[in-house]
Design a protein around this motif. Structure first.
Motif: not given
Length: 813
Positions: A361-377
């Motif tokens: 999060l930057r300033g409360g906003r979502i700017v990136g992410g990593v998912l391993v083992g559960d990619g449902k989202q």
């Protein structure tokens, strides 16, 4: 004719995903505007290049990754010239020139030549056996190499390299991934995620040489190995160079266009020459060359509007995401992924379930992410990153799985031009228009109409959100998720089974005709399923349709990659005798069997048997088939149990043999495995079987829904029983309940997840009357089974038809 002659001439150089997606957008916006000519160097119509790894691991054929058929080009009046390479554009005479001397005039031209694999300038890189991985020809080379060689090295631990390595592994090769740095996919994953990915791939059989720099390829004319900069070596008979790609700018350079790393374009994909555009991996926009598919479609959407005179916002760059497309590995990364001082990080690491989630999060906003083992989202996370969504408690709960939270329907916030399906370049507007114009009400209908969710399926939740948003009050959640059993029908498994029962249908032909199949001949997906459902419903009346079965089931043996077969005689409970072992050895010698393998199911596999020898081997063995090839009970694995083991409390071998003899040969929705343990030490690994039985404190514990394969799952405790009779009855009822409610090819691990353990417990354990009815129907089904090897030996016509084709001349395979 006048309409044709007044059209402008559009030439597309490159028949790949970027160029043809742009053409598709143009045809939708203004189909009469251009007279289109497409040049492609490969001899195929447009195909989905990102699914080459599926072809390599043989989960899809080349035909299945074709995006636009030959008919599509003809129907849209496109002059497609495959196998033809363009050499240059003469911007003065406004003509396109090919290597065979063809000259084609243009009013507009799009360069969409994609990229080439980066072949590292390592000494010896010109030896035979060293290839890139970029197109179908590379794929075919790798498939061929897997038949001839055993040891492979893949240089590059990025997305492409790992997909190539897993494909070669699945083809039976011993594969080592060589990577310059210590972490895999270091451009998309942090160290934690990278190490988890490596551990998962190692558990599947891949080997790694990370932190190694290849200094030299060894061998004479053909590669035999690699020498690293530290002096160590690695044996390799085949090498795939997957260290990256570089934009294919040859046409751009030969035509005098401005080229840096790629062909330089502005925000409307215009090159330095008038009316010459570049789109996709060959282009360089604001100093960035993209190598993933979604940006290419976003560029194409802007270019198509520009070429059709439709007002459009400029292309300002893309937020890229990565999803590993190899079976058994769930890895997703989008946007920023490394910790930084100005970022807040939401992180969850569950080592037990091998799940890692990280949102930045930057300033409360979502700017990136990593998912391993559960990619449902994954699809929604990517959407939140693209739109810079503010993190909320609901989103946090949805991503981290801390509650069954709904994060609301954010489809309304998506701009029309947002690419929803990155695999097939389908935008939100395309989906919305398809829903409105065609009255679509299900995700499956959208898939058939637009292609969205047709490939990896990762966008399916977003597609459903758009459907819900578009239909409003008319949206029916249950109906929307309805999925036909194949493309031949919109009917679900349950609707097909109900139709067969209600209308008394006895053959696949009847089913297809009466239930209104779109394809009257069916397909390779529905024909085996129908044959199973008919046999399950009408065990006495249905005549098995052998031509509908998969090749292994037709031949009653496992076909191997070299065209020979594996023969596995039944070995009840994993128990044999010296006499049977001697007989198997004599047969193996007599028929020059290449290898005798002790299997994980406690029996022997005779490998390398020619087709014409199969009936003779069965005859000499005089043993029943082990059904190692079938959608049926494969094995009952047992420990020594109370007969010999000092810890054993129950006779596991006796019970295992009893169960295997009782339930062998019966068709099931998918392969089915049992295990019986004499004590809780679980030496027979009951926790990863469809049914696992454990002797404990004088009783039997019954576990169900386990799976030790690609999608591993620990079995759930179904119940505990005191007597052997109760055990057999519940096992019979469970198997029959699965037979009657499972989808064809659906393992019990997925079935349990779908229907819920509670419903199975109610049907099989708690409702005594229903349990006895299930067990009775199981007995009826068992009364119809036949020993397949004996059936072939007793039927000269069948034996001749199936096993004498080997007499055709050599070289026709």
């Amino acid at each position: 004719m006048n309409a044709t002659t007044t059209r402008q001439r559009l030439v597309v150089i490159g028949n790949g995903m970027a160029g043809i997606n742009t053409v598709e957008q143009i045809l939708k916006l203004d189909p009469q505007r251009y007279e289109i000519t497409v040049f492609g160097s490969e001899p195929y119509p447009n195909y989905n290049r990102i699914q080459l790894s599926y072809v390599l691991e043989k989960s899809k054929s080349i035909d299945e990754i074709i995006l636009n058929s030959w008919e599509w080009y003809r129907e849209n009046g496109i002059d497609l010239r495959t196998g033809t390479t363009v050499t240059r554009i003469d911007t003065d005479s406004r003509t396109v020139h090919t290597e065979d001397g063809t000259v084609v005039p243009y009013d507009k031209v799009i360069v969409a030549t994609g990229s080439k694999p980066l072949m590292l300038p390592i000494p010896g890189a010109d030896k035979e056996g060293i290839v890139g991985f970029r197109d179908i020809a590379d794929c075919e080379t790798m498939l061929h190499a897997a038949k001839l060689y055993r040891k492979a090295a893949v240089i590059g631990g990025g997305l492409l390299g790992l997909e190539a390595a897993k494909g070669l592994l699945k083809l039976g090769m011993d594969v080592t991934v060589v990577h310059l740095v210590e972490e895999l996919m270091e451009r998309q994953l942090d160290r934690t995620a990278s190490l988890m990915l490596q551990a998962e791939l190692e558990s599947q059989g891949l080997k790694f040489a990370t932190g190694r720099q290849t200094a030299e390829f060894l061998g004479g004319q053909r590669v035999t190995g690699l020498r690293f900069s530290d002096g160590t070596t690695l044996e390799a008979e085949f090498v795939v160079m997957a260290a990256g790609i570089r934009p294919n700018t040859e046409v751009g350079r030969a035509s005098g266009l401005t080229v840096n790393r790629g062909i330089v374009v502005d925000d409307y994909m215009r090159s330095s020459a008038p009316d010459v555009y570049a789109v996709g991996e060959c282009g360089e926009h604001r100093g960035v060359c993209y190598g993933l598919v979604a940006p290419l479609f976003e560029q194409g959407a802007v270019l198509a509007k520009h070429l059709c005179g439709v007002e459009t916002k400029p292309y300002e760059g893309s937020v890229v995401s990565t999803q590993l497309k190899i079976s058994g590995v769930d890895v997703f990364s989008a946007g920023e992924f490394m910790d930084a001082p100005d970022l807040n990080v939401v992180r969850m690491h569950d080592e037990w379930h091998r799940i890692y989630k990280k949102v930045l999060l930057r300033g409360g906003r979502i700017v990136g992410g990593v998912l391993v083992g559960d990619g449902k989202q994954a699809a929604r996370l990517q959407q939140w990153i693209r739109t810079g969504t503010v993190m909320t408690e609901e989103i946090h709960a949805a991503i981290m799985g801390t509650a069954a939270a709904e994060a609301g329907n954010s489809a309304a916030d998506l701009p029309d031009e947002e690419i929803v399906c990155g695999c097939n370049g389908v935008t939100k507007k395309h989906i919305v228009d398809a829903i409105r114009d065609n009255g679509l009400t299900t995700v499956d209908e959208i898939k058939a109409c637009t292609g969205a969710s047709r490939s990896c399926g990762g966008c399916r939740p977003v597609v459903e959100q758009i459907l819900q948003f578009t239909l409003g009050d008319k949206y029916d959640s249950a109906a929307a998720k309805k999925e036909g059993i194949c493309g031949c029908t919109k009917l679900t498994r349950d609707e097909v089974v109900a139709g067969i029962q209600e209308k008394g249908l006895l053959t696949s032909k009847e089913v297809m005709h009466v239930l209104g199949w779109d394809n009257p001949e069916g397909c390779s997906k529905c024909r085996p399923a129908l044959n199973y459902y008919l046999g399950m419903i009408w065990p006495a009346e249905h005549q098995d349709e052998k031509d509908s079965r998969f090749v292994n089931e037709r031949m009653h043996a496992n076909i191997q990659k070299d065209g020979t077969f594996g023969v596995v005689p039944r070995m009840y409970g994993g128990v044999t005798t010296p006499e049977d072992l001697r007989l198997i050895a004599d047969v193996a010698v007599k028929y020059n069997v290449k290898l005798v393998k002790v299997t994980g199911g406690q029996r022997l596999d005779l490998l390398g048997v020619s087709k014409e020898d199969l009936p003779k081997i069965w005859e000499d063995l005089g043993m029943p088939s082990g059904y190692a090839y079938a959608k049926a009970l494969r094995t009952v694995k047992t420990c020594v149990g109370s007969q010999f083991c000092r810890f054993g409390t129950k006779d596991s071998m006796g019970m295992g043999i009893l169960l295997e003899k009782k339930f062998e040969r019966l068709d099931m929705p998918a392969k089915f495995k049992l295990a019986v343990n004499g004590c809780p030490r679980n030496c027979a690994e009951s926790s990863t079987k469809d049914i696992g039985i454990v002797g404990n404190e004088g009783a039997w514990e019954i576990y169900v829904g386990g799976n030790g394969g690609i999608k591993s799952r620990l079995a759930d405790l179904l119940c505990k029983v005191k007597t052997d009779e109760e055990l057999v009855e519940i096992v019979a009822a469970f198997m029959q309940h699965y037979r009657e409610t499972g989808k064809y090819l659906e393992r019990t691990s997925d079935w349990i997840e779908r229907v819920g353990l509670a419903s199975v417990t109610a049907a099989v354990v708690e409702d005594t009357e229903n349990r006895k009815a299930l067990a009775a129907r199981m007995e009826t089904a068992l009364s119809q089974v036949k020993e397949p090897w004996k059936e072939v030996l007793d039927n000269p016509v069948l034996r001749q038809r199936l096993y004498s084709e080997i007499q055709v001349p050599v070289g026709t395979k």
